[in-house]
Design an enzyme around this catalytic site. Sequence first.
Site, PDB file in Angstrom:
ATOM      1  CG  HIS A 129      -7.321 -10.414  -4.057  1.00 25.13           C
ATOM      2  ND1 HIS A 129      -7.058  -9.082  -4.315  1.00 25.13           N
ATOM      3  CD2 HIS A 129      -8.680 -10.543  -4.134  1.00 25.13           C
ATOM      4  CE1 HIS A 129      -8.198  -8.444  -4.549  1.00 25.13           C
ATOM      5  NE2 HIS A 129      -9.188  -9.302  -4.436  1.00 25.13           N
ATOM      6  CG  HIS A 182      -5.475  -2.487   2.026  1.00 24.94           C
ATOM      7  ND1 HIS A 182      -6.702  -2.950   1.588  1.00 24.94           N
ATOM      8  CD2 HIS A 182      -5.567  -1.127   2.008  1.00 24.94           C
ATOM      9  CE1 HIS A 182      -7.492  -1.929   1.307  1.00 24.94           C
ATOM     10  NE2 HIS A 182      -6.832  -0.808   1.557  1.00 24.94           N
TER      11      HIS A 182
END
Length: 361
Positions: A129, A182
Site C-alpha cells: 500500500h 494504481h
Amino acid sequence: MGLGGVEVRAEVGGRTVGRLADGRELVYYDDTAGFDRTAVDGRVLERAAAGAEVRRDPLTGEVVLVAAHRQTRTVSAGAADCPLCPSEAGRPSEIPAADYHVAVFENRFPALGGTAGGRCEVVSFSSDHGRSVAELPDERLATIGRAWAERTRALSALPGVEQVFVFENRGARVGATLAHPHGQIYAYPYLPPVHRAVLESARAFRDGHGGCLLCEIVAREAAGPRVVAETDGFVAYVPEAARWPYEVHLAPRTCAPDLAALDETARADLMRLYGEVLRRFAHLFGSGETPYMACWHQAPVRHRADLSHFYAQVFTTRRDVDKWKFLASSESGAGAFLNDVLPETAARRLRDASTDRSPRS
C-alpha cells in the site's frame, strides 16, 4: 477451483486469469511464473450497472461522459479499508489473493461501458500500500509494462474501441481517490480531443512534409537543451511548449504505435527510463509528495497508418515548494494554457533531481 463461483484459468507464464464475485474479469501479472493466484473471491456482490452516457456538446462538438453512478465509488486513504490491498480474513477486497505483484480488473464504478460502450480497468501496481511506482524495482516495472501491453492488445480488439488510454493519477492533489499505487486503462468508443488533435497534426505533417511528425519532434528534442534522461531507444524531454510547470514526454526514437508493439527488451528499457523520470519528479522539491499524472498516448486503434508513434506524458500540478498550478479561467474556460516555468529551467531542475529509489524525507 472457482473464483467467485467462476472458473479460474491456471497460471501460465506469470499470468493468471479469473473472475471476481460479480463476474468482472481479474488478471494477475507476476514478475516470474509459479505463483498461485487462485484464491476465491468470497464476497456476495451484485454487478454494478454501467450507467455512463455519451453526450455531445453542440457548441464545441466535444464528447462528454456522464457517469453519475461514480458518485458512490470508494474513497480511501488508508490501508485498513483499501480495496486494492490483498484480502485478509475478515477483510475481503477487490484482490482475493493474499499477495500479488500486479493485478488488473474491470472497474466496479466505470466511466464507460453499458450504452456508452468501451471499458474501464484498474491496474494495481503492487500489493504494498505504501510503495509508489517510483520506488519499485526494475523487475516490477517490466511486469507493469507487460500488463499494459497485453491489456492494450486485448482492449484494442474489442468491438467499437477507438482509443486505449493508460494513465495514473498519483496523489490527492490531482484527483486520486485511493492512496494505493494504481492506475487505470480506459478503452474509449471514440477519439478523445487530444488524440484527435494529435492525429490531425500527424496527418498534416505527413501530407506536407512526408514521414512521421513524432519522429521529427523526438529527433529535434533529443539534440536540444530540454533532455532529462535517455537510453539508446528512448528519450525523455520537457516539450518546447509544455503546458504544465514540470512536464516530461517519453518517446521511442523510432516509430512504434503502442506498448504492445515493443518487444520485451525494448519495453523493459522504456520502463526503466519511466521509473527514473518518476524518481526525478519524486525528489524535485526535496520534501513532501510530488503528485503527478502519467498519460500514455498510444496510436488510435483504427488510424495507425496515419499516426504510428506513441509517447508518454508525465506532469505535476506542483510548480514550487509551496505553490500549485490551478486551472483558472484562461485554461478551464478558454482552453488557453499559461505556463509559469520556463521549459528549459524545468528540464535543468529535473536533470539535477535525485534518482534515488528510497522514500522522500
